[in-house]
Enzyme design. Structure first.
Site, short mmCIF file in Angstrom:
data_model
loop_
_atom_site.label_atom_id
_atom_site.label_comp_id
_atom_site.label_asym_id
_atom_site.label_seq_id
_atom_site.Cartn_x
_atom_site.Cartn_y
_atom_site.Cartn_z
N TYR A 597 0.86 -1.20 0.00
CA TYR A 597 0.00 0.00 0.00
C TYR A 597 0.89 1.24 0.00
O TYR A 597 2.10 1.14 -0.15
CB TYR A 597 -0.98 -0.07 1.19
CG TYR A 597 -1.92 -1.27 1.06
CD1 TYR A 597 -2.79 -1.36 -0.03
CD2 TYR A 597 -1.89 -2.31 1.97
CE1 TYR A 597 -3.62 -2.47 -0.18
CE2 TYR A 597 -2.72 -3.42 1.82
CZ TYR A 597 -3.58 -3.49 0.74
OH TYR A 597 -4.39 -4.58 0.58
N ARG A 645 3.33 -1.59 11.04
CA ARG A 645 3.34 -2.89 10.34
C ARG A 645 4.24 -2.79 9.12
O ARG A 645 4.07 -1.90 8.27
CB ARG A 645 1.92 -3.31 9.95
CG ARG A 645 1.90 -4.71 9.35
CD ARG A 645 0.52 -5.29 9.24
NE ARG A 645 0.39 -6.42 10.14
CZ ARG A 645 -0.41 -7.47 9.93
NH1 ARG A 645 -1.16 -7.54 8.86
NH2 ARG A 645 -0.46 -8.46 10.78
N ARG A 739 -6.75 -15.47 10.18
CA ARG A 739 -7.78 -16.39 9.66
C ARG A 739 -8.43 -17.26 10.73
O ARG A 739 -9.66 -17.45 10.68
CB ARG A 739 -7.19 -17.23 8.52
CG ARG A 739 -6.98 -16.37 7.26
CD ARG A 739 -6.08 -17.05 6.28
NE ARG A 739 -4.76 -17.29 6.85
CZ ARG A 739 -3.83 -18.07 6.31
NH1 ARG A 739 -4.08 -18.68 5.19
NH2 ARG A 739 -2.67 -18.22 6.90
C1 LIG Z 1 -9.65 -11.39 4.98
C2 LIG Z 1 -8.33 -10.79 5.34
C3 LIG Z 1 -8.18 -9.42 5.33
C4 LIG Z 1 -6.96 -8.84 5.69
N1 LIG Z 1 -6.85 -7.48 5.78
C5 LIG Z 1 -5.75 -6.90 6.30
C6 LIG Z 1 -5.68 -5.52 6.60
O1 LIG Z 1 -6.65 -4.80 6.44
N2 LIG Z 1 -4.52 -5.03 7.08
C7 LIG Z 1 -3.43 -5.81 7.29
O2 LIG Z 1 -2.40 -5.32 7.72
N3 LIG Z 1 -3.48 -7.13 7.04
C8 LIG Z 1 -4.61 -7.70 6.57
N4 LIG Z 1 -4.67 -9.05 6.41
C9 LIG Z 1 -3.52 -9.88 6.76
C10 LIG Z 1 -3.65 -10.43 8.19
O3 LIG Z 1 -3.65 -9.39 9.15
C11 LIG Z 1 -2.52 -11.40 8.53
O4 LIG Z 1 -1.31 -10.70 8.50
C12 LIG Z 1 -2.47 -12.57 7.57
O5 LIG Z 1 -3.75 -13.08 7.28
C13 LIG Z 1 -1.62 -13.72 8.13
O6 LIG Z 1 -2.16 -14.19 9.34
P1 LIG Z 1 -2.95 -15.61 9.44
O7 LIG Z 1 -2.01 -16.64 8.90
O8 LIG Z 1 -3.21 -15.77 10.92
O9 LIG Z 1 -4.19 -15.48 8.63
C14 LIG Z 1 -5.88 -9.65 6.02
C15 LIG Z 1 -6.03 -11.03 6.00
C16 LIG Z 1 -7.24 -11.61 5.68
C17 LIG Z 1 -7.37 -13.11 5.73
#
Ligand SMILES: Cc1cc2nc3c(=O)[nH]c(=O)nc-3n(C[C@H](O)[C@H](O)[C@H](O)COP(=O)(O)O)c2cc1C
Ligand SMILES: Cc1cc2nc3c(=O)[nH]c(=O)nc-3n(C[C@H](O)[C@H](O)[C@H](O)COP(=O)(O)OP(=O)(O)OC[C@H]3O[C@@H](n4cnc5c(N)ncnc54)[C@H](O)[C@@H]3O)c2cc1C
Length: 782
Positions: A597, A645, A739
């Site tokens: 971004y 982040r 997730r």
């Molecule tokens: C549906 C979805 C939306 C996400 N939106 C953002 C977001 O708005 N900002 C961000 O920094 N990361 C976003 N992420 C990334 C998550 O914060 C996280 O870093 C990533 O899913 C890995 O973690 P996990 O393995 O526990 O899913 C998003 C992830 C998912 C699955």
């Protein structure tokens, strides 16, 4: 003689030649001769009979079990000769810490080989010593040539184009020594000199001798002039350094091949070997690599011998199962064996890296208790609950120590909370536990306004036990949005809507609430997440801004490269949103500088190709994000923390790597950031990330311990065991879970129940469900 290159023509008798009489060659010869005494098997070894190098070798109880199944007699002899021990002892900064239940077997390499040589002779294997095999083609009558000629395998090098070895030389130097000082546990000794740290891996392997491997980084080795030292001088150096542990005993080198006149030669670098192909038909014989010739595993998990022996077992097993159809057997051998080997090599790699960075990353940073925990979990194969199985008393002592440091008053007899359930403080904010609901875009806002969906979404997760909840990326202006469904914080209505959510969270749970502020940059004006992600809107697109005018994908809009007026406007928007966030009651603010971004597009050299003061070196690329950060920090209440982040790796050549992430974390720390949220990737579409369990945690670990700033680990952390392991080892301070929180809003409460932690408060409204849930969990996991 069989026709080895054709499948489906089993033969009764094979001519086998093993080049190299180490554990792999000897054990394979022994097992194959027993499988079919008609086979004619020769082992060619350049050393003298009953003569070898090296000190003790270790393998696990499980390998021993396997060997017992295949050759009871040698297993019995090994069992009589080996030393079994359970404990690991750390000596570090005057502390001695010991934990049990680790179960190893140690035996002298010489003794092991003597047993195998003896057994080979007894069953009729021909052993040819003091003979250098120049080539596999020296044995044209062989159906099968086993290239068990060690890490520097000549045969592997001869067919380099076929085997395609990937050989990586690692930076640490080590020397393999022995001593008559006896130790009653596997000891790790750490000693610091004026130039840096040395460590010794020490284990007794018979009644009178102990293996003593000394290791240090190349720069420390050079600073001591050890590259100029002969073997005797090197031994004397180590003897002096580790004198407090040797109690007058000498260190010894039995490596007769070492040349006293060759300076520094006693110290070697570990070579990690991996091969794409393991076997080859040379026109007359099938040739297959085995043991160190095809794969090596660093001694940090002590498994080179284990791998060699298990290779021999597996190849024999396949001949037994399939018959003498050599090409088929060899294809299966590689296919089945390489998966297990890779798994072990990965664990060995983690353990090896730990010892490579320990001096600069952990020795000065971690207190001895945590240092021990970090060392025990270095391979990432031994988890928190696994440590409990090994030594429950030690782990409980560690948990008590950890909880007290986190400010939890735990009595000496009370059961301590596990690290996941200890509080953590940043400035004026204390979170009740280490679980964070990671920011996740929900694409469900109307004109940036969070609605009932958001209230229910965050409300449920706050009631579900997480310690801190982040909003999705919340945008600072309409054109900062990724999609039309993204939430915002640029007007009063949005501020009020967020305030309502924050108030619900604060009133109904112990959770804290954070806002993630961001700007989509070149990844904006796209469809909702469940439509065509990252693709432009069909209608109603808005213009995009980025560091440079480079589109994200082939269909993406070309963004406008920002000028200073654009930067000023974006900064004003972020500062206004920061003030609104403070008024809305958020406890912590996160600046989104990841995932390609806007701010991330400045940080990555892949997306920032500016030639002005905002492009070029890391410092210049970080200039605009840091200016913006400083303006927000000034507008955000002093007692509330700010997180940043980062994409800690772009997963694409020419992009940022962990080195740049460390530099960026340093810059943000200096600017007043309180914690770094260590994500990665999503900067360019062509990225090639390497996923896996807890896959981004190494970034959090490195930044936390090299930069000295708290971190959040994120990415495939999906069990309490993962969180405990990361937090307890000091690899991060918080764990963000994304997730799993979509699948289960009460993830934290449920994980607590699974590990039997019942001191976490459930919402009073749900208490009737709690007792039944806990009882069922106990039954389920009993
Ligand atoms: C549906 C979805 C939306 C996400 N939106 C953002 C977001 O708005 N900002 C961000 O920094 N990361 C976003 N992420 C990334 C998550 O914060 C996280 O870093 C990533 O899913 C890995 O973690 P996990 O393995 O526990 O899913 C998003 C992830 C998912 C699955
Ligand atoms: C100096 C040294 C010391 C070691 N000490 C330990 C230890 O203390 N603990 C531990 O766990 N691991 C030790 N290892 C590692 C461990 O020995 C290996 O992981 C394991 O032995 C692998 O078995 P292998 O049979 O594949 O290879 P190796 O054991 O290396 O055996 C290969 C054999 O092939 C012979 N050879 C090579 N080329 C030819 C040729 N052209 N013709 C004839 N013979 C040839 C060599 O002399 C050697 O005997 C040591 C390795 C080395 C090099």
């Amino acid at each position: 003689m069989v026709a080895p290159q054709r499948s489906g023509q089993p033969a009764q008798r094979m001519r086998i030649v093993c080049i190299g009489g180490g554990p792999a060659g000897l054990y394979f010869a022994l097992l194959m001769k027993q499988l079919n005494p008609a086979h004619r098997i020769t082992v060619v070894e350049r050393n003298r009979p009953y003569d070898t190098f090296g000190w003790g070798v270790v393998f696990s109880d499980a390998t021993m079990e396997n060997m017992r199944l295949w050759d009871r007699e040698s297993a019995d002899q090994i069992e009589v000769a080996f030393n079994h021990w359970d404990d690991i002892e750390l000596h570090f900064k005057g502390h001695c810490i010991r934990s049990g239940g680790h179960g190893f077997v140690g035996i002298g390499r010489k003794k092991l080989l003597n047993i195998l040589q003896h057994r080979c002779e007894a069953v009729g294997v021909e052993l040819v010593f003091e003979t250098e095999a120049d080539s596999d083609e020296d044995y044209p009558d062989a159906d099968l040539v086993i290239a068990s000629d060690g890490v520097n395998s000549r045969i592997r090098q001869k067919y380099a184009g076929v085997f395609q070895a990937d050989v990586v030389t690692r930076p640490n130097r080590f020397i393999w020594l022995g001593t008559t000082q006896l130790f009653d546990a596997f000891n790790f000794l750490f000693e610091k000199t004026e130039h840096g740290w040395f460590q010794a891996h020490v284990y007794k392997f018979d009644d009178s001798t102990t293996t003593f491997i000394v290791e240090t980084p190349e720069d420390v080795w050079l600073a001591h002039g050890l590259d100029q030292a002969g073997p005797d001088e090197s031994v004397a150096f180590c003897e002096q350094l580790f004198a407090p542990h040797l109690h007058g005993h000498k260190l010894m080198s039995n490596a007769r091949h070492l040349d006293e006149s060759k300076r520094g030669s006693a110290w070697i670098n570990f070579q990690r070997v991996r091969c794409k192909t393991w076997h080859h038909f040379n026109g007359k014989s099938q040739v297959v690599l085995m043991g160190d010739a095809v794969h090596t595993a660093h001694f940090a998990i002590g498994s080179g011998t284990k791998l060699a022996l298990e290779d021999a077992i597996e190849l024999t097993r396949l001949f037994k199962e399939i018959g003498e159809d050599i090409p088929v057997v060899l294809a299966r051998y590689q296919a089945e064996r390489e998966v297990d080997v890779l798994r072990l090599q990965n664990a060995a790699w983690n353990a090896m890296e730990w010892f490579e960075v320990v001096g600069r990353r952990y020795c000065e940073q971690l207190p001895p208790e945590q240092f021990m925990y970090s060392m025990l979990t270095r391979s990432q194969r031994i988890s928190h609950e696994n440590l409990r199985l090994r030594d429950a008393a030690w782990l409980q002592g560690y948990e008590r120590w950890f909880a007290r440091r986190a400010g939890v008053p735990v009595g000496d007899d009370a059961k301590p909370p596990s690290p996941m359930f200890t509080p953590f403080t940043l400035r004026g904010m204390t979170v009740p536990n280490r679980v964070v609901v990671s920011p996740m875009a929900m694409y469900s806002a109307q004109d940036g306004l969070p609605g009932d969906f958001h209230l229910v979404h965050f409300g449920a997760r706050a009631l579900g036990g997480a310690g801190l909840l982040y909003t999705e990326m919340t945008c600072t202006s309409p054109d900062a949005r990724i999609t039309p469904g993204c939430a915002g914080l640029w007007n009063d209505a949005q501020q009020a809507a967020w305030a309502r959510i924050v108030q619900f969270v604060h009133t109904n749970s112990a959770a804290k609430m954070g806002v993630q502020l961001g700007h989509a940059g070149r990844k904006g004006s796209t469809q909702l997440g469940w439509q065509q992600m990252d693709e432009p809107l069909e209608t109603g697109n808005w213009p995009l801004r980025s560091a440079s005018a480079i589109p994200y994908g082939p269909n993406s809009q070309v963004p406008h490269a920002m000028d200073e007026a654009d930067m000023a406007r974006v900064t004003t928007d972020f500062v206004a949103a920061t003030r609104r966030a403070a008024t809305a009651g958020f406890d912590i603010l996160e600046l989104h500088c990841a995932h390609g971004y806007l701010l991330s597009s400045f940080l990555s050299p892949l997306t920032n190709q500016r030639t002005d003061d905002y492009g070029g070196s890391v410092e210049r690329r970080a200039r605009f994000p840091l200016q913006l950060f400083a303006a927000m920090r000034a507008a955000w209440p002093q007692d509330r923390p700010i997180s940043v982040r980062l994409s800690c790796h772009d997963w694409f050549p020419g992009g940022n790597t962990a080195d740049e992430a460390v530099a960026l974390a340093q810059l943000f720390k200096a600017a007043g950031a309180d914690i770094i949220d260590c994500s990665s990737g999503q900067v360019v579409r062509e990225q090639k990330p390497v996923y896996g369990r807890m896959w981004q945690t190494p970034f959090a670990d490195r930044i936390r311990n090299e930069v000295g700033i708290p971190t959040v680990a994120v990415g495939s952390i999906f069990e309490a065991d993962h969180v405990n392991m990361v937090i307890a080892a000091g690899r991060a301070d918080l764990c963000a879970v994304a997730r799993p929180h979509l699948a289960d809003p009460a993830w934290t409460l449920h994980e607590a129940a699974k590990i039997g932690f019942d001191a976490i408060a459930w919402p009073p409204q749900y208490l009737s469900g709690r007792a039944q849930y806990l009882a069922n969990q106990k039954k389920h996991f009993a």
